[in-house]
Design a protein around this motif. Structure first.
Motif, PDB file in Angstrom:
ATOM      1  N   VAL A   1      -1.776  -0.275   4.256  1.00  0.00           N
ATOM      2  CA  VAL A   1      -1.324   0.616   3.181  1.00  0.00           C
ATOM      3  C   VAL A   1      -2.402   1.582   2.714  1.00  0.00           C
ATOM      4  O   VAL A   1      -2.172   2.386   1.807  1.00  0.00           O
ATOM      5  N   THR A   2      -3.585   1.531   3.331  1.00  0.00           N
ATOM      6  CA  THR A   2      -4.673   2.410   2.908  1.00  0.00           C
ATOM      7  C   THR A   2      -4.841   3.569   3.885  1.00  0.00           C
ATOM      8  O   THR A   2      -4.644   3.422   5.098  1.00  0.00           O
ATOM      9  N   ASP A   3      -5.207   4.727   3.341  1.00  0.00           N
ATOM     10  CA  ASP A   3      -5.517   5.915   4.158  1.00  0.00           C
ATOM     11  C   ASP A   3      -4.414   6.228   5.163  1.00  0.00           C
ATOM     12  O   ASP A   3      -4.673   6.426   6.360  1.00  0.00           O
TER      13      ASP A   3
ATOM     14  N   SER B   1       6.713  -1.388   1.711  1.00  0.00           N
ATOM     15  CA  SER B   1       5.654  -2.246   1.162  1.00  0.00           C
ATOM     16  C   SER B   1       6.007  -3.724   1.260  1.00  0.00           C
ATOM     17  O   SER B   1       5.146  -4.581   1.072  1.00  0.00           O
TER      18      SER B   1
ATOM     19  N   THR C   1      -4.864  -3.817   5.727  1.00  0.00           N
ATOM     20  CA  THR C   1      -5.326  -2.427   5.725  1.00  0.00           C
ATOM     21  C   THR C   1      -4.214  -1.417   5.985  1.00  0.00           C
ATOM     22  O   THR C   1      -4.474  -0.207   5.996  1.00  0.00           O
TER      23      THR C   1
END
Length: 254
Positions: free
Chosen positions: A231-233, A222, A229
């Protein structure tokens, strides 16, 4: 007989924050190619914003040239619009400047090699390890876990930086060794791979679709150079790793 377990780490954006070195070297390489450009000595915000999209060193030099333009596409479009067509914009810029990726990469590496040879302490000082990371890597040895570094940076440069932090991986592979999936496949022949830690989501997605690596555990840190975007999906098999999780025993990682 197979060798012990091995945990593999990317370098830039995982172990070390090299943002200031990126700009320092990219700026000087750009000035060598075009001494007339006007570039600030301190790292500009535009360069920091572009960094998550940069994959190869030559793109850093090209980004510096784009930042120097008062009426270029980066200035006209803004960073967010520019990166939506990042590959096409880079291709167009190369043609406009009359440069090739090979020329930019070679110029960048000469700048870095000269800095390492003539003023290594100043060059090393441009890099900062992420808080707690060197200590955690050292602790892996106490846990009987070997760790390696796999980077797109040149091996010699990386070795200098690791040594300055008191770190000695079991193995170190730079861009000279080939692509990251290729190197991981070779490592898997001699080691039991426990996973791969990286800050670039597309790299992890490529690794997970490489024959022989489909089940390799992958972690996206992280604290790296992430796009909004990233860190999403997340796809199956890729887990987001936060600092407090990284400091825990490997068995407790997500």
């Amino acid at each position: 007989m197979r060798s012990p377990s091995l945990l593999v780490f990317d370098f830039d954006g995982v172990i070390v924050d090299g943002m200031n070195e990126y700009w320092w070297s990219a700026r000087r390489a750009c000035l060598q190619l075009n001494p007339a450009v006007d570039l600030p000595e301190s790292t500009p915000p535009q360069f920091r914003q572009l960094r998550p999209w940069i994959h190869h060193g030559w793109e850093m030099v090209l980004s510096a040239a784009l930042i120097s333009e008062q009426r270029g596409p980066l200035e006209q479009l803004g960073v967010q619009a520019f990166v939506h067509g990042y590959t096409a914009q880079c291709t167009a810029a190369l043609e406009r400047f009359g440069w090739t990726p090979a020329l930019l990469q070679q110029t960048l590496e000469v700048v870095r090699a000269t800095a390492v040879r003539t003023d290594p302490d100043s060059w090393l000082a441009l890099h900062q390890p992420y808080p707690g990371v060197p200590e955690r890597l050292t602790a892996f040895s106490e846990e009987n876990m070997a760790w390696a570094v796999l980077t797109t940076k040149a091996r010699d440069f990386t070795a200098e930086l690791l040594a300055s932090m008191g770190l000695k991986p079991e193995r170190l592979d730079g861009h000279e060794s080939g692509s990251k999936p290729e190197v991981l496949r070779r490592l898997a022949c001699d080691w039991t791979l426990e996973g791969f830690v990286e800050d670039r989501r597309p790299t992890l997605e490529t690794v997970r679709t490489t024959p022989g690596l489909e089940t390799l555990r992958c972690w996206l840190v992280s604290w790296g150079y992430l796009r909004p975007t990233d860190v999403t999906d997340l796809s199956s098999g890729i887990r987001l790793l936060r600092p407090e999780q990284f400091s825990a025993p490997l068995a407790d990682w997500p």
